[in-house]
Design an enzyme around this catalytic site. Structure first.
Site, PDB file in Angstrom:
ATOM      1  CG  HIS A  66      -4.822   2.460   5.755  1.00  0.00           C
ATOM      2  ND1 HIS A  66      -6.158   2.404   6.034  1.00  0.00           N
ATOM      3  CD2 HIS A  66      -4.703   3.191   4.624  1.00  0.00           C
ATOM      4  CE1 HIS A  66      -6.814   3.072   5.109  1.00  0.00           C
ATOM      5  NE2 HIS A  66      -5.957   3.550   4.243  1.00  0.00           N
ATOM      6  CG  LEU A  79      -7.409  10.853   7.642  1.00  0.00           C
ATOM      7  CD1 LEU A  79      -8.191  11.601   6.581  1.00  0.00           C
ATOM      8  CD2 LEU A  79      -8.206  10.738   8.942  1.00  0.00           C
ATOM      9  CG  HIS A  88      -0.971   7.070  -1.189  1.00  0.00           C
ATOM     10  ND1 HIS A  88      -2.223   7.108  -1.760  1.00  0.00           N
ATOM     11  CD2 HIS A  88      -1.120   6.427   0.003  1.00  0.00           C
ATOM     12  CE1 HIS A  88      -3.091   6.533  -0.947  1.00  0.00           C
ATOM     13  NE2 HIS A  88      -2.450   6.101   0.133  1.00  0.00           N
ATOM     14  CG  HIS A 104      -1.857   1.152   1.311  1.00  0.00           C
ATOM     15  ND1 HIS A 104      -3.184   0.994   1.665  1.00  0.00           N
ATOM     16  CD2 HIS A 104      -1.719   2.493   1.069  1.00  0.00           C
ATOM     17  CE1 HIS A 104      -3.785   2.167   1.643  1.00  0.00           C
ATOM     18  NE2 HIS A 104      -2.912   3.093   1.288  1.00  0.00           N
ATOM     19  NE  ARG A 159       0.307  12.149  -2.697  1.00  0.00           N
ATOM     20  CZ  ARG A 159      -0.579  11.625  -1.878  1.00  0.00           C
ATOM     21  NH1 ARG A 159      -1.497  10.779  -2.318  1.00  0.00           N
ATOM     22  NH2 ARG A 159      -0.585  11.924  -0.598  1.00  0.00           N
ATOM     23  CG  ASP A 176      -1.560   4.957   3.998  1.00  0.00           C
ATOM     24  OD1 ASP A 176      -1.718   5.262   2.801  1.00  0.00           O
ATOM     25  OD2 ASP A 176      -2.253   5.431   4.919  1.00  0.00           O
ATOM     26  CG  HIS A 179       0.121  15.161   1.942  1.00  0.00           C
ATOM     27  ND1 HIS A 179      -0.936  15.549   1.148  1.00  0.00           N
ATOM     28  CD2 HIS A 179      -0.186  13.924   2.400  1.00  0.00           C
ATOM     29  CE1 HIS A 179      -1.861  14.592   1.139  1.00  0.00           C
ATOM     30  NE2 HIS A 179      -1.428  13.588   1.888  1.00  0.00           N
ATOM     31  CG  HIS A 212      -9.923   4.669   3.536  1.00  0.00           C
ATOM     32  ND1 HIS A 212      -8.725   5.336   3.595  1.00  0.00           N
ATOM     33  CD2 HIS A 212     -10.650   5.120   4.586  1.00  0.00           C
ATOM     34  CE1 HIS A 212      -8.739   6.175   4.634  1.00  0.00           C
ATOM     35  NE2 HIS A 212      -9.888   6.057   5.249  1.00  0.00           N
ATOM     36  CG  ASN A 234      -5.136   8.448  -3.365  1.00  0.00           C
ATOM     37  OD1 ASN A 234      -4.101   7.909  -3.764  1.00  0.00           O
ATOM     38  ND2 ASN A 234      -5.199   9.079  -2.207  1.00  0.00           N
ATOM     39  CE  LYS A 276      -7.915   2.036  -0.433  1.00  0.00           C
ATOM     40  NZ  LYS A 276      -6.835   2.980  -0.251  1.00  0.00           N
TER      41      LYS A 276
END
Ligand code: NCD
Ligand code: ZN
Length: 347
Positions: free
Chosen positions: A174, A219, A15, A13, A17, A247, A251, A136, A41, A99
């Site tokens: 997660h 989250l 991200h 899992h 981007r 996860d 950012h 999620h 996402n 997902k």
């Protein structure tokens, strides 16, 4: 134990981007992980097999030369996903899951499901072709306290869902609560869960006491200590239903250190050292290979990796804020702190 050699791990899992962000995130994940389940996402989200293929190519372009890394792609489930797209996904060699984001649950989830019933025809096909549903697991109702949203999701959505689709392969992503560890442990073998390093290391007091720590905010939000202890127990138990999913969610620093800070912890560069610390504290380093390198491939019907990674007991100061998206900065979790393990790919 001062040294540990493991089959090379995968991250189930992450991200990464898109665009210039990949220049930072892809080399970091590929440093230690052979494969990663890449979350869809993006804005706009990855909803088609063609979109996943193009995204996969953009990721591969950023893999440093001489490094082996395979992105495992995921489709983002919306109210309008066509069951025909699921057949295409199952026939492809690179889409490994779909997902489910409840609309509004987290970063870039606006296109997510507004009602689970809108996906029944898609879930029917996924169950039939054996494509895993990654969830999620949080309700989004404003009257449900943010700390109760995962436990409420289990009773309101997840339990009925696995009863309605008894063969659907599910990864509860997660997980953050004792209730989730108990649900997954009691469920059949085709129901599994990922666990992040931050949920194994911190509880909600670590987020809030002595001043808010925005780089620990993700989250589902960190929970109280009893939940952290249940997660550590599950991760280190050797139970094949639990496996590694960082996860890691980048950012930019200024968007986390803000009056409305973004959710997500960036752990990709140091993930293996973070997990090793947790397993060592639990006296369970002998279970780390199962959690990091064996249980995930088994669930996804893939072979364990051929290469190996060495973990060495050695102080590692996390001293670098990374360049991100041109002139922006990306702070990893635990910036300024010293880890007691160091990971290195050996063969
Ligand atoms: C993730 C992100 O930033 O994309 N954030 C997070 O806090 N975990 C989304 C997610 O996995 O919920
Ligand atoms: Zn995520």
């Amino acid at each position: 134990m001062n040294e540990l050699t493991l089959i090379q791990p995968d991250d189930w899992h992450i991200h990464l981007r898109d665009g210039d962000a990949l220049k930072t995130t892809v080399p970091h994940v590929a440093q230690h992980f052979a494969r990663a389940i890449v979350m869809p996402n993006l804005t706009p989200p990855v909803t088609t097999v063609a979109g996943a293929e193009a995204y996969r190519q953009r990721i591969l372009e950023q893999v440093p030369s001489g490094v082996n890394f395979e992105p495992l792609m995921v489709l983002y489930l919306t109210d309008h996903t066509d069951p025909a797209e699921i057949h295409l996904a199952a026939e492809s060699t690179f889409v490994h899951a779909v997902k489910l984001y409840p609309a509004g649950a987290t970063t870039n989830s606006a296109s997510g499901l507004t009602d689970i019933a809108n996906a029944y025809s898609v879930l029917e096909v996924m169950q039939e072709v054996g494509l895993p549903l990654l969830i999620h697991g949080e309700v989004t109702d404003s009257d449900i306290d943010v700390f109760d949203r995962e436990a409420t999701f289990i009773e309101r959505t997840l339990r009925p869902l696995v009863e309605k689709f008894p063969k659907l392969r599910v990864v509860f992503e997660h997980i953050t609560t004792r209730e989730a560890t108990e649900f997954v442990t009691a469920a059949p073998d085709h129901i599994a869960a990922t666990i992040t390093p931050q949920h194994l290391i911190y509880n909600r007091s670590d987020l809030l006491v002595g001043g808010i720590k925005p780089h620990r905010y993700c989250l589902p939000v960190l929970k109280r200590e009893t939940h952290r202890l249940a997660l550590v127990e599950a991760a280190t138990s050797g139970n094949p239903k639990f496996f590694l999913g960082t996860d890691s969610a980048p950012h930019a620093k200024h968007t986390k250190e803000s009056s409305c800070g973004c959710a997500g912890c960036y752990t990709a560069p140091h993930a293996m050292a973070l997990y090793a610390q947790v397993f060592e504290a639990q006296g369970a380093l002998d279970q780390l290979e199962a959690f990091a390198s064996l249980n995930g491939p088994k669930f996804y019907n893939l072979k364990p990796n051929a290469h190996q990674i060495r973990l060495t007991k050695a102080d590692q100061l996390i001293d670098q804020s990374f360049d991100f998206l041109g002139d922006q900065k990306l702070d990893p979790l635990m910036l300024g702190e010293t880890l007691s393990w160091h990971a290195e790919l050996i063969s």
